[in-house]
Design a protein around this motif. Structure first.
Motif, mmCIF file in Angstrom:
data_model
loop_
_atom_site.group_PDB
_atom_site.id
_atom_site.type_symbol
_atom_site.label_atom_id
_atom_site.label_comp_id
_atom_site.label_asym_id
_atom_site.label_seq_id
_atom_site.Cartn_x
_atom_site.Cartn_y
_atom_site.Cartn_z
ATOM 1 N N LEU A 58 0.659 -1.350 -0.073
ATOM 2 C CA LEU A 58 0.044 0.062 -0.153
ATOM 3 C C LEU A 58 0.847 1.313 -0.224
ATOM 4 N N SER A 59 2.156 1.233 0.543
ATOM 5 C CA SER A 59 3.072 2.423 0.610
ATOM 6 C C SER A 59 3.420 2.855 -0.746
ATOM 7 N N VAL A 60 3.617 1.479 -1.599
ATOM 8 C CA VAL A 60 4.048 1.933 -2.927
ATOM 9 C C VAL A 60 2.965 2.483 -3.736
ATOM 10 N N VAL A 61 1.812 1.690 -3.621
ATOM 11 C CA VAL A 61 0.627 1.978 -4.660
ATOM 12 C C VAL A 61 0.031 3.369 -4.106
ATOM 13 N N LEU A 62 -0.063 3.783 -2.804
ATOM 14 C CA LEU A 62 -0.805 5.009 -2.390
ATOM 15 C C LEU A 62 0.452 6.017 -2.423
ATOM 16 N N ASP A 63 1.839 5.779 -2.429
ATOM 17 C CA ASP A 63 2.768 6.734 -2.216
ATOM 18 C C ASP A 63 2.895 7.553 -1.084
ATOM 19 N N ARG A 64 2.655 6.876 0.098
ATOM 20 C CA ARG A 64 2.793 7.283 1.376
ATOM 21 C C ARG A 64 2.267 6.037 2.422
ATOM 22 N N ASN A 65 2.732 6.277 3.474
ATOM 23 C CA ASN A 65 2.333 5.324 4.523
ATOM 24 C C ASN A 65 0.980 5.143 4.772
ATOM 25 N N PRO A 66 0.487 3.794 4.614
ATOM 26 C CA PRO A 66 -0.903 3.746 4.867
ATOM 27 C C PRO A 66 -1.315 3.827 6.212
ATOM 28 N N ARG A 67 -2.543 4.105 6.443
ATOM 29 C CA ARG A 67 -3.344 4.336 7.691
ATOM 30 C C ARG A 67 -3.768 2.711 8.056
ATOM 31 N N VAL A 68 -3.913 2.495 9.388
ATOM 32 C CA VAL A 68 -4.432 1.177 9.728
ATOM 33 C C VAL A 68 -5.731 0.552 9.098
ATOM 34 N N ILE A 69 -6.525 1.724 8.881
ATOM 35 C CA ILE A 69 -7.898 1.584 8.266
ATOM 36 C C ILE A 69 -7.798 1.006 6.931
ATOM 37 N N GLU A 70 -6.778 1.430 6.228
ATOM 38 C CA GLU A 70 -6.326 1.215 4.863
ATOM 39 C C GLU A 70 -5.901 -0.195 4.723
ATOM 40 N N VAL A 71 -5.070 -0.782 5.577
ATOM 41 C CA VAL A 71 -4.624 -2.167 5.814
ATOM 42 C C VAL A 71 -5.921 -3.000 5.841
ATOM 43 N N ASN A 206 7.883 -3.116 -16.195
ATOM 44 C CA ASN A 206 7.786 -1.859 -15.456
ATOM 45 C C ASN A 206 6.464 -2.103 -14.750
ATOM 46 N N PHE A 207 6.443 -2.023 -13.342
ATOM 47 C CA PHE A 207 5.179 -2.122 -12.393
ATOM 48 C C PHE A 207 5.303 -1.491 -11.569
ATOM 49 N N LEU A 208 4.510 -0.533 -11.128
ATOM 50 C CA LEU A 208 4.378 0.058 -9.815
ATOM 51 C C LEU A 208 5.862 0.805 -9.523
ATOM 52 N N ASN A 209 6.044 1.603 -10.425
ATOM 53 C CA ASN A 209 7.233 2.656 -10.126
ATOM 54 C C ASN A 209 8.552 1.835 -10.184
ATOM 55 N N ALA A 210 8.804 0.877 -10.736
ATOM 56 C CA ALA A 210 10.173 0.085 -10.760
ATOM 57 C C ALA A 210 10.116 -1.224 -11.788
ATOM 58 N N ARG A 211 11.520 -1.496 -12.039
ATOM 59 C CA ARG A 211 11.407 -2.939 -13.067
ATOM 60 C C ARG A 211 11.374 -3.994 -12.072
ATOM 61 N N ILE A 292 1.922 -11.018 0.093
ATOM 62 C CA ILE A 292 3.616 -11.390 0.248
ATOM 63 C C ILE A 292 4.119 -10.016 -0.254
ATOM 64 N N PRO A 293 5.525 -10.146 0.050
ATOM 65 C CA PRO A 293 6.295 -9.070 -0.636
ATOM 66 C C PRO A 293 6.069 -8.792 -2.103
ATOM 67 N N LEU A 294 6.033 -7.340 -2.374
ATOM 68 C CA LEU A 294 5.670 -7.122 -3.675
ATOM 69 C C LEU A 294 6.863 -7.633 -4.912
ATOM 70 N N ASN A 295 6.538 -7.961 -5.942
ATOM 71 C CA ASN A 295 7.732 -8.453 -6.880
ATOM 72 C C ASN A 295 8.857 -7.792 -6.691
ATOM 73 N N PRO A 296 9.760 -8.606 -6.624
ATOM 74 C CA PRO A 296 11.310 -8.133 -6.439
ATOM 75 C C PRO A 296 11.740 -7.040 -7.493
ATOM 76 N N VAL A 297 12.235 -5.955 -7.123
ATOM 77 C CA VAL A 297 12.741 -5.145 -8.053
ATOM 78 C C VAL A 297 14.215 -5.760 -8.658
ATOM 79 N N ALA A 298 14.040 -5.769 -10.090
ATOM 80 C CA ALA A 298 15.203 -6.613 -10.844
ATOM 81 C C ALA A 298 16.500 -5.758 -10.563
ATOM 82 N N LYS A 299 17.616 -6.315 -10.439
ATOM 83 C CA LYS A 299 19.082 -5.937 -10.400
ATOM 84 C C LYS A 299 19.331 -5.068 -11.544
ATOM 85 N N ALA A 300 19.823 -3.883 -11.500
ATOM 86 C CA ALA A 300 20.405 -3.366 -12.707
ATOM 87 C C ALA A 300 21.096 -4.111 -13.695
ATOM 88 N N ASP A 301 21.036 -3.955 -15.105
ATOM 89 C CA ASP A 301 21.930 -4.885 -16.011
ATOM 90 C C ASP A 301 23.438 -4.324 -15.788
#
Lengths: 301, 89
Positions: A58-71, A206-211, A292-301
């Motif tokens: 939620l912190s990634v998709v909302l771009d801020r720390n989520p409140r408990v009610i959002e979790v 590309n998905f949610l601000n990262a590779r 579960i943890p969001l899909n891992p960010v790929a290491k840069a080539d």
């Protein structure tokens, strides 16, 4: 000889699903909602790993720390969908409204009865799509992790069992052969393509601000077995008996092209699918049913 | 004397998996194929190889345990093919 991996369990008691169905049928709506809400808060308190993953997502998709009610809303949306699956498995009618973009292509493929590879994600009502394909002349094998107390899966399997079968894969080493068997038997296969833990091959998109890494196995299967690939994503509507379905374009592996060229076209296809998914995720953030943890960010080539 | 089936298998492996920098004769008879750092083959490669073997030799490899045993090395593939009745070895 190695022992087969132990089957995982869903949270909660074995009788929980039966109780929910019974209460859903007989209790007044306000009481049922109250108990569901209390159960969701208890789940939130007792599932720290899932809670942490939800906060991270939620912190990634909302771009801020989520409140408990959002979790809480993230957990609650999953409970709501669980009830939809239980009701559907018990015979409640469900209707798909297909979004017009790519609808003709999708209808032509599904209506042809020819086997295909159907990809989807742990998002919204998408988990129902494999079953609903059986209404469209498709014999479908759904790839599943076998979980010990999974009444929703059992009920849905019973309701749609004449055309839908499960490929139970708890041992990742068995997955590709299970898929091979189903595809060679002329069946369509439905599989979710967002969790990397069981995937034979992953690639970065590309998905949610990262590779981020995503399973890419479905396209390799498409090439090896010359089957089309199409993705469908479904979200609930205000009418509990209807879901809104977004289909991708249909990817046809062209056997006359060199392998790397086909794979490049596959990458473009999957990126367009993930772009659609991301727009839906941003509009409906609580419907991402991966705790579960969001899909891992790929290491840069 | 070299076994013609082994050479045929190595040629098939190189062609199927497009191992451009490997010559058939470079593949040792008893070296593990899948998971070996030298060849870097994964489970998708294994599946592709199974499909090629099924087509080339008219056999059916039924499950992943059978395939893991058969694909352990070029030698085990040859032994597996010879053990299958009706194979086009």
């Amino acid at each position: 000889m190695t022992a087969p991996p132990a089957k995982p369990r869903n949270p909660g008691p074995g009788w929980g699903y039966g109780f929910l169905l019974w209460a859903d049928r007989w209790w007044p709506r306000w009481l049922f909602q109250l108990v569901m809400s209390a159960g969701t808060w208890i789940a939130l308190g007792r599932m720290p790993r899932q809670r942490r993953a939800s906060r991270e997502y939620l912190s990634v998709v909302l771009d801020r720390n989520p409140r408990v009610i959002e979790v809480y809303r993230h957990f609650s949306a999953f409970m709501d969908f669980l009830m939809v699956k239980l009701r559907t498995g018990s015979g409640a009618p469900i209707h798909c409204d297909l979004e017009p973009t790519h609808a003709d292509e999708f209808n032509a493929l599904v209506g042809s009865g020819k086997p295909a590879l159907f990809g989807t994600f742990h998002f919204g009502s998408s988990d129902l799509l494999g079953y609903l394909l059986s209404d469209r002349d498709q014999r479908v094998s759904i790839l599943r992790l076998q979980v010990e107390n999974s009444e929703d899966t059992r009920l849905l399997g019973e309701r749609f069992g004449d055309k839908v079968s499960y490929l139970w894969v708890n041992d990742p080493r068995e997955m590709l052969f299970a898929l091979k068997g189903a595809i060679e038997a002329g069946r369509s296969v439905a599989l979710k393509c967002d969790r990397v833990d069981h995937s034979a091959r992953t690639e970065a998109f590309n998905f949610l601000n990262a590779r981020r890494l995503f399973p890419f196995t479905i396209y390799h299967l498409a090439i090896l077995f010359q089957r089309p690939v199409v993705y469908c994503i479904a979200i609930p509507t205000s009418d509990p008996g209807r879901i809104q379905v977004y289909s991708s374009s249909v990817f046809h592996p062209d056997s006359n092209q060199p392998r790397e060229q086909i794979l490049e076209a596959a990458r473009e296809h999957f990126q367009s699918v993930l772009t659609l998914l991301e727009s839906l995720v941003r509009n409906h953030p609580y419907l991402w049913f991966n705790y579960i943890p969001l899909n891992p960010v790929a290491k840069a080539d | 004397m070299s076994d013609p089936l082994l050479l045929r298998l190595k040629t098939l492996i190189v062609a199927t998996l497009k191992l451009d920098d490997v010559r058939p004769e470079d593949i040792p008879d008893d070296e593990p194929l899948i998971g070996s750092p030298r060849f870097g083959l994964d489970s998708i490669d294994a599946l592709e190889l199974v499909l090629a073997l099924e087509k080339e030799f008219g056999i059916k490899i039924g499950n992943s345990e059978e395939s893991r045993n058969a694909l352990a090395s070029v030698q085990t593939i040859a032994a597996y093919i010879r053990s299958r009745p009706g194979s086009k070895a």
